[in-house]
Structures are given as structure tokens and as C-alpha cells.
Design an enzyme around this catalytic site. Structure first.
Site, short mmCIF file in Angstrom:
data_model
loop_
_atom_site.label_atom_id
_atom_site.label_comp_id
_atom_site.label_asym_id
_atom_site.label_seq_id
_atom_site.Cartn_x
_atom_site.Cartn_y
_atom_site.Cartn_z
N SER A 25 0.82 -1.22 0.00
CA SER A 25 0.00 0.00 0.00
C SER A 25 0.85 1.26 0.00
CB SER A 25 -0.86 0.08 1.26
OG SER A 25 -1.85 -0.87 1.25
N HIS A 56 -3.44 0.50 -4.54
CA HIS A 56 -2.85 -0.69 -5.18
C HIS A 56 -3.16 -0.64 -6.67
CE1 HIS A 56 -1.55 -3.19 -1.74
NE2 HIS A 56 -2.46 -2.49 -1.08
N HIS A 78 -5.44 -9.27 -1.06
CA HIS A 78 -5.42 -9.52 0.38
C HIS A 78 -6.49 -10.54 0.74
CE1 HIS A 78 -3.99 -5.41 -0.30
NE2 HIS A 78 -3.22 -5.57 0.75
N TYR A 80 -8.50 -10.34 3.10
CA TYR A 80 -9.75 -9.69 3.50
C TYR A 80 -10.63 -9.29 2.32
CZ TYR A 80 -7.23 -5.26 2.65
OH TYR A 80 -6.51 -4.24 2.08
N GLU A 81 -10.06 -9.30 1.11
CA GLU A 81 -10.90 -8.88 -0.02
C GLU A 81 -11.97 -9.90 -0.37
OE1 GLU A 81 -8.65 -6.81 -3.33
OE2 GLU A 81 -7.00 -7.32 -1.99
N ALA A 108 2.72 -2.14 4.18
CA ALA A 108 2.51 -1.08 5.16
C ALA A 108 2.08 -1.76 6.45
CB ALA A 108 1.42 -0.12 4.68
N MET A 203 -1.86 -6.65 7.36
CA MET A 203 -2.94 -7.46 6.78
C MET A 203 -2.51 -8.21 5.53
SD MET A 203 -5.98 -4.64 7.10
CE MET A 203 -6.12 -3.56 8.55
N SER A 204 -1.22 -8.38 5.33
CA SER A 204 -0.77 -9.03 4.09
C SER A 204 0.47 -9.87 4.34
CB SER A 204 -0.48 -7.98 3.01
OG SER A 204 0.66 -7.21 3.36
N ASN A 227 2.00 3.90 10.98
CA ASN A 227 1.31 4.39 12.19
C ASN A 227 1.76 3.58 13.39
OD1 ASN A 227 -0.56 2.39 10.53
ND2 ASN A 227 -1.03 2.08 12.72
N HIS A 239 -7.41 3.97 6.61
CA HIS A 239 -6.66 3.62 5.39
C HIS A 239 -6.05 4.88 4.75
CE1 HIS A 239 -5.36 1.15 2.10
NE2 HIS A 239 -6.14 1.74 1.22
N1 HPA Z 1 -2.76 -2.62 11.49
C1 HPA Z 1 -2.89 -3.48 10.46
N2 HPA Z 1 -2.48 -3.22 9.23
C2 HPA Z 1 -1.91 -2.02 9.02
C3 HPA Z 1 -1.73 -1.08 10.04
C4 HPA Z 1 -2.18 -1.41 11.34
O1 HPA Z 1 -2.06 -0.63 12.31
N3 HPA Z 1 -1.13 0.01 9.48
C5 HPA Z 1 -0.95 -0.30 8.15
N4 HPA Z 1 -1.40 -1.51 7.88
#
Ligand code: HPA
Length: 268
Positions: A25, A56, A78, A80-81, A108, A203-204, A227, A239
Site C-alpha cells: 500500500s 494498489h 489480500h 480480507y478482499e 505497510a 494485513m498481508s 502508524n 486507510h
Molecule cells: N494494522 C494493520 N495493518 C496495518 C496497520 C495497522 O495498524 N497500518 C498499516 N497496515
């Protein structure tokens, strides 16, 4: 995957990269640094994912990074998609099928360490699969029992560390924990993750690492911290924040990868 392998070999016109990089991402702009680029939208490559996630691109970019032939995948699928942990399997099989031997996965991620704030880059040393999911479920071949002792290739990791030093960039090291998403974690989950030994959450990547090891590819992974994880800073995660912040660490990661590809990469 034979059809897609043939399409790709034809489009590459003799270019035979040994290494591929998957861009996470907000990291897609790295693909703009590829010289003599051959750009192939995933739609032209049967089996490649149709990512609906903003940030993406959904494009394979082949060419040279310095003098090194590479393939970059701007965009991934991903879990989750669609609830399919093996969504990247066809794409990875095609890469293995055209002779890719090593893959660097980028993502990310949220940081669990105050001393690794947004804008940092973390070299993944190991992972925790907290999703309860595995992309090899249903696979019949004996090879499904993939050893994960050194999933993250030692030689590639050492090369990335050398590259970071030469590039003058701090490369944190840590354990990446895969949560399915798409909701972010709760503060309680992040406290749990810390106790379990995680340094970053995302998440990946983890399903791709498992698939890549299954296919015999050597693997490295780098997280760009966008973050501090849930509960560690004021305000809600989003996001938007991921997409806004990824280029900050992404610039650092680009410098490390440039050095890695052109000076430090082992023979693969
Ligand atoms: N959690 C999960 N996935 C992420 C995060 C997060 O804090 N930041 C970027 N991708």
C-alpha cells in the site's frame, strides 16, 4: 498457469529477472524507478489478482533497477478482499515459472514500538500467523508441509542490512504479525500481540511468504511503518493514514532497495 507464463515470457522479450518485488500500500511509486519498463496490467495476465484496494495499482512492471533486471508487482490481493488466503498463488506460480528465484515482499504496517514510529522501515525477521488461515489448506502435494524455520532468507536479510547501512538508513528488525483485517486491531489485541512477541502488525505478506516458500522461492520482507498500532496514539486509524504515510517510509525503503539490488544482492 502455462498460458500466463507464456504471455509474460513473450512480453518480457528476453528479459529474464531472477528477483521480484511486491509493492505494498502506498509503495507503488517505486515501480516508476524501473528503467526500460514493460508495464503489463494484471488484466492481461490470467490468474493475477484484481485488487480493489485503493493505493494498489494492479500492474506488473518489468525492467532494470540500475543494471539488475527486476519485476515489480504494484498491487496484491489480500485475504480480507474475498476470504481467499491463496489469492496470490497464481501470480507467484507464474513468477516462479518464468525463473524468478527470490522475492522481496513489502507492506505497510502498524508499529508496536514507540521507538519505531511512522516513517520507519522494518526488516521482517519472522512472522506470527494470527489469522488462523493458511493459503496451502486443500493443497494435496506432500510439499504442503513447508518448513518455516528460515522462511525469511538469511543471506537476503544480511544483504538488506548491509544495503541499509550503505544507504545511511535505519533498518529496524522485528516480527510481523498477520491479522486478517480489514478492520484494524483493537488496543487489547495490540497488547496481546506485544505479549506474543510481535513488533509490527499488518494485513498481508504472511500468506505470500508461505506460498513463496512452498514454491521454493527465497523470501525477504520489509514493512514500512505508517502508524503506531491501535491504542498507542490518540485518534482513530484509517486507510487514508496508511496511504498518506506509506510514501514517507517508502522513500527510505526505496533507497535501501536500490542499494540492495545494485550492490548487495547475493546470487540467487
Ligand atoms: N494494522 C494493520 N495493518 C496495518 C496497520 C495497522 O495498524 N497500518 C498499516 N497496515
Amino acid at each position: 498457469m502455462k498460458e500466463t507464463i507464456d504471455i509474460l515470457i513473450e512480453r518480457l522479450g528476453g528479459l529474464a529477472p531472477r528477483i521480484a518485488i511486491v509493492l505494498g500500500s502506498g509503495l507503488g511509486r517505486l515501480a516508476n524507478e524501473v528503467s526500460k519498463p514493460v508495464r503489463i496490467p494484471y488484466e492481461d495476465l490470467p490468474g493475477f489478482p484484481r485488487s480493489g484496494v485503493t493505493g494498489h495499482a494492479g500492474e506488473l512492471v518489468a525492467g532494470y533497477f540500475g543494471s539488475v533486471p527486476v519485476i515489480m508487482l504494484a498491487g496484491r490481493a489480500h485475504y480480507y478482499e474475498h476470504g481467499n488466503a491463496a489469492a496470490m498463488r497464481p501470480a507467484l506460480e507464474v513468477l516462479a515459472g518464468i525463473g524468478i528465484a527470490a522475492i522481496v515482499l513489502t507492506n505497510a504496517a502498524g508499529s508496536l514500538k514507540a521507538e519505531m514510529p511512522a516513517g520507519s522501515v522494518m526488516l521482517v525477521q519472522d512472522h506470527i500467523n494470527f489469522s488462523g488461515m493458511n493459503p496451502l489448506i486443500g493443497e494435496q502435494a506432500e510439499a504442503r508441509f513447508v518448513g518455516m524455520n528460515e522462511a525469511y532468507d538469511r543471506e537476503l536479510r544480511e544483504a538488506l542490512e548491509r544495503a541499509a547501512i550503505k544507504a545511511g538508513e535505519t533498518l529496524h528488525k522485528g516480527v510481523y504479525m498477520w491479522f486478517s483485517g480489514p478492520s484494524f486491531e483493537t488496543p487489547a489485541e495490540i497488547r496481546m500481540a506485544r505479549i506474543l512477541g510481535a513488533d509490527a502488525v499488518g494485513m498481508s505478506t504472511v500468506p505470500e511468504v508461505i506460498l513463496a516458500r512452498f514454491l521454493g522461492l527465497r523470501v525477504a520482507a520489509c514493512s514500512v511503518i505508517t502508524n503506531l498500532a491501535a491504542g498507542m496514539a490518540a485518534g482513530e486509524l484509517s486507510h487514508e493514514e496508511t496511504k498518506d504515510m506509506a510514501p514517507v517510509g517508502g522513500e527510505k525503503l526505496a533507497r535501501v532497495l536500490r542499494q540492495f539490488l545494485t550492490e548487495e544482492m547475493p546470487d540467487v
